[in-house]
Motif scaffolding. Structure first.
Motif, mmCIF file in Angstrom:
data_model
loop_
_atom_site.group_PDB
_atom_site.id
_atom_site.type_symbol
_atom_site.label_atom_id
_atom_site.label_comp_id
_atom_site.label_asym_id
_atom_site.label_seq_id
_atom_site.Cartn_x
_atom_site.Cartn_y
_atom_site.Cartn_z
ATOM 1 N N MET A 1 55.355 19.289 35.597
ATOM 2 C CA MET A 1 54.523 19.775 36.686
ATOM 3 C C MET A 1 53.055 19.725 36.267
ATOM 4 N N ARG A 2 52.214 19.306 37.160
ATOM 5 C CA ARG A 2 50.774 19.232 36.895
ATOM 6 C C ARG A 2 50.043 20.309 37.688
ATOM 7 N N PRO A 3 48.827 20.647 37.261
ATOM 8 C CA PRO A 3 48.026 21.553 38.079
ATOM 9 C C PRO A 3 47.780 20.932 39.456
ATOM 10 N N VAL A 4 47.617 21.786 40.450
ATOM 11 C CA VAL A 4 47.340 21.337 41.815
ATOM 12 C C VAL A 4 45.870 21.619 42.107
ATOM 13 N N VAL A 28 46.044 15.798 37.714
ATOM 14 C CA VAL A 28 46.357 16.877 38.642
ATOM 15 C C VAL A 28 47.047 16.286 39.861
ATOM 16 N N GLU A 29 47.710 17.149 40.587
ATOM 17 C CA GLU A 29 48.203 16.760 41.902
ATOM 18 C C GLU A 29 47.070 17.064 42.871
ATOM 19 N N LEU A 56 46.951 26.379 38.303
ATOM 20 C CA LEU A 56 47.437 25.883 37.018
ATOM 21 C C LEU A 56 48.957 25.980 36.956
ATOM 22 N N GLU A 57 49.511 25.298 35.981
ATOM 23 C CA GLU A 57 50.969 25.259 35.815
ATOM 24 C C GLU A 57 51.572 26.644 35.618
ATOM 25 N N ASN A 58 50.811 27.557 35.018
ATOM 26 C CA ASN A 58 51.320 28.911 34.781
ATOM 27 C C ASN A 58 51.096 29.843 35.970
#
Length: 129
Positions: A1-4, A28-29, A56-58
């Motif tokens: 998964m990437r940051p959006v 990123v997306e 972010l991913e988290n």
């Protein structure tokens, strides 16, 4: 998964965020936003409703281009844009970046959209000439 990254192509703040992400090599997306039709997911992450917004991913949310830029370059700064954490040069670079927001951007808006600022004295004088 990437940051959006929620972005708008012509927004100078979103441009700064995208540029820092590109320089840092962070994928990123990218979700281009129509400002008149903001996605519910973006408003849930950032109720203020402005771009850029990065999730972010988290799950952490960065709501300002300056913060996105600093996060990206803290992750990876191959071109040494920030010039070290404590240097006077870094302070000057960050001051310049902030100055774009506080000094330059308001003038740019008045130039680009003079019809939005018709009550300001300088524009009234310019229209009369």
């Amino acid at each position: 998964m990437r940051p959006v990254l929620y972005s708008f192509r012509r927004c100078p703040y979103a441009m700064r965020a995208r540029m820092a992400l590109i320089v840092a090599g962070i994928e990123v997306e990218l979700r281009e936003v129509l400002l008149r039709h903001k996605p519910a997911e973006m408003l849930e992450a950032s109720p203020k409703g402005t771009v850029p917004v990065m999730v972010l991913e988290n799950g952490d949310v960065l709501e300002e281009s300056f913060d996105i830029m600093l996060w990206a370059l803290a992750t990876h700064d191959p071109e040494n844009w920030l010039r070290g954490e404590r240097s006077a040069e870094r302070r000057d670079i960050l001051e310049l970046a902030r100055g774009v927001e506080t000094d330059f951007k308001p003038h740019l808006d008045r130039y680009k959209y003079p019809n939005r600022y018709t009550d300001e004295p300088i524009l009234r004088i310019m229209r009369c000439q």
